[in-house]
Design an enzyme around this catalytic site. Structure first.
Site, PDB file in Angstrom:
ATOM      1  N   SER A 192      24.994  88.218  75.774  1.00 17.64           N
ATOM      2  CA  SER A 192      25.588  86.859  75.949  1.00 17.64           C
ATOM      3  C   SER A 192      26.482  87.059  77.419  1.00 17.64           C
ATOM      4  CB  SER A 192      26.439  86.600  74.623  1.00 17.64           C
ATOM      5  OG  SER A 192      27.449  87.643  74.550  1.00 17.64           O
TER       6      SER A 192
ATOM      7  N   LYS B 299      24.346  76.358  70.346  1.00 22.08           N
ATOM      8  CA  LYS B 299      23.776  76.911  71.952  1.00 22.08           C
ATOM      9  C   LYS B 299      22.629  75.698  72.136  1.00 22.08           C
ATOM     10  CE  LYS B 299      25.946  81.066  71.456  1.00 22.08           C
ATOM     11  NZ  LYS B 299      27.337  80.475  71.674  1.00 22.08           N
TER      12      LYS B 299
ATOM     13  N   HIS C  68      21.281  83.469  72.134  1.00 24.56           N
ATOM     14  CA  HIS C  68      20.983  82.880  73.297  1.00 24.56           C
ATOM     15  C   HIS C  68      19.209  82.830  73.688  1.00 24.56           C
ATOM     16  CE1 HIS C  68      25.053  82.898  74.695  1.00 24.56           C
ATOM     17  NE2 HIS C  68      25.277  83.832  73.800  1.00 24.56           N
TER      18      HIS C  68
END
Ligand code: PMP
Length: 412
Positions: free
Chosen positions: A200, A259, A228
């Site tokens: 990250s 996200k 991610h």
């Protein structure tokens, strides 16, 4: 009663109140106040706009370079409408745990959707990705078992390990030989290897083919946190496992809706018996209220867009390449990033904060990452690209980096 409350809240009186010694550390903590006084405090900056490529912060329009809204869906009209409809249908909160009164039909719909998208038997939705890691790791790795983690794994994985009664082994970041050394040290005990798919802060990708090979050889389970990677990696946006063609080799997939999926919430996807076990053992699921319906509805709709609009991913990768190449041409150290997360290593905390402030003054919103999030010699500016950034945005950012780099002596 009100009068008494008002008096109790008077600051002058609070100061005179004798406090237990345990609170002394709070008074002694002056780092944030010192940075504020030096106009170098970079955190908790309130926005008054959606999380788009441009945001409004402290009354000023700025280019947002620090958001995980990778596909730009956080203010997508369809995603917003889905959330609003879900509020109309289900209300705002669930007022209870999934285990008891808090399971909604939309949770189960989302779980089935995630499972089929990720090509797993089943999925389980948690209130956040952080809780998914806490609950899954602490439930899956028991006393006398072993958990092996990369040293740069996300804090939620580290904390999941702390909550587990298993023994913890750490291996050097992305170092397969070191992973093997730690696996050998597990000496035949049942083991779970846990890695971030995309790291990250650094944006590099776990070497899944080698990790999968070692897990097979040592009969260890593999859990990948793809917070991610989801929506970003792989032709279908299914993440790191798809990117390597290894969907079937990752036993437990973890992810977040915070996200690419433009919402909040987390999930675990795995074999049906693993999910059933977690449903009845993951304490962060059982003892916490469930995900509100609008968050689930937003994630469901965002998932449709991930599947149906691959051009967003192409746009994201185009922006990522442009920014990476531009920063390298300017002479910045961007490490080994392979994802839309772009670290710019400054490696000196004071320089980093001065550099961050110069960018902020020029209207570029970035995130400085300091110890303890990374070791002091890895202090960095973290940026992430969005599909909705334009070439103009990226060029403005590069100009600002050049200017701020000169001001702070980072580039000639
Ligand atoms: N894992 C990783 C790798 C993350 O980066 C994050 C969020 N920063 C999480 C888990 C936690 O996700 P959430 O925001 O849903 O709690």
């Amino acid at each position: 009663m009100n009068r008494i409350n008002n008096v109790l809240q008077t600051p002058a009186l609070n100061k005179r109140r004798k406090r237990a010694p345990l609170f002394a550390k709070c008074l002694q903590f002056t780092r944030a106040a010192d940075l504020l006084a030096a106009d170098l405090y970079p955190y908790f900056k309130p926005l008054t706009s959606p999380q788009g490529p441009d945001v409004v912060c402290q009354g000023r329009r700025m280019i947002m370079m620090s958001s995980n809204n990778y596909l730009g869906l956080a203010s997508h009209p369809q995603v917003k409408e889905a959330a609003i409809d879900a509020v109309r249908r289900y209300g705002t909160g669930c007022a209870g745990s999934r285990f008891l009164n808090g399971t909604l039909a939309i949770h189960e719909e989302l779980e089935q959707r995630l499972a089929s998208f990720l090509r797993k038997d089943a999925a389980l939705v948690f209130p956040t990705g952080f809780q998914a890691n806490l609950g899954a790791i602490s439930a899956l790795a028991a006393k006398n078992e072993f958990i092996l983690i990369d040293k740069l794994n996300h804090a939620s994985i580290v904390d999941g390990c702390r909550l587990s009664f298993a023994q913890i082994g750490r291996f050097r970041h992305d170092d397969i030989d070191d992973l093997e050394r730690v696996l050998q040290g597990a000496a035949g005990r049942d083991a779970l290897v846990v890695v971030d798919g995309v790291f990250s802060m650094e944006g590099d990708i776990a070497e899944l083919p080698e990790i999968v090979g070692l897990c097979r050889r040592y009969d260890a389970g593999l859990m990948v946190d793809d917070a991610h990677g989801l929506g970003v990696l792989g032709a279908g946006g299914r993440g790191t496992a798809e990117y390597f063609g290894l969907d079937a080799n990752v036993d437990v997939m973890v992810g977040t809706f915070s996200k690419s999926l433009a919402s909040i919430g987390g999930y675990i996807a795995a074999d049906a018996d693993v999910i059933d076990y977690l449903k009845h053992h993951a304490r962060s699921l059982i003892f916490s209220a469930s995900l509100p319906a609008p968050a689930a509805a937003a994630a469901l709709t965002a998932l449709d867009i991930v599947e149906n609009e691959p051009e967003r991913r192409q746009q994201l990768w185009g922006n990522t390449r442009y920014l990476r190449e531009g920063l390298e041409a300017l002479g910045f150290d961007i490490g080994n990033t392979k994802a839309p997360i772009i670290p710019v290593f400054i490696r000196d905390e004071h320089k980093l904060l001065r550099f961050w402030r110069a960018l902020f003054t020029m209207g570029i919103f970035t995130s400085p990452v300091l110890a303890p999030a990374v070791s002091a010699n890895r202090a960095l500016i973290r940026m992430s690209c969005m599909a909705t950034h334009t070439v103009d945005h990226i060029e403005t950012v590069l100009d600002a980096f050049e200017e701020a780099g000169k001001q702070t002596g980072l580039v000639p």
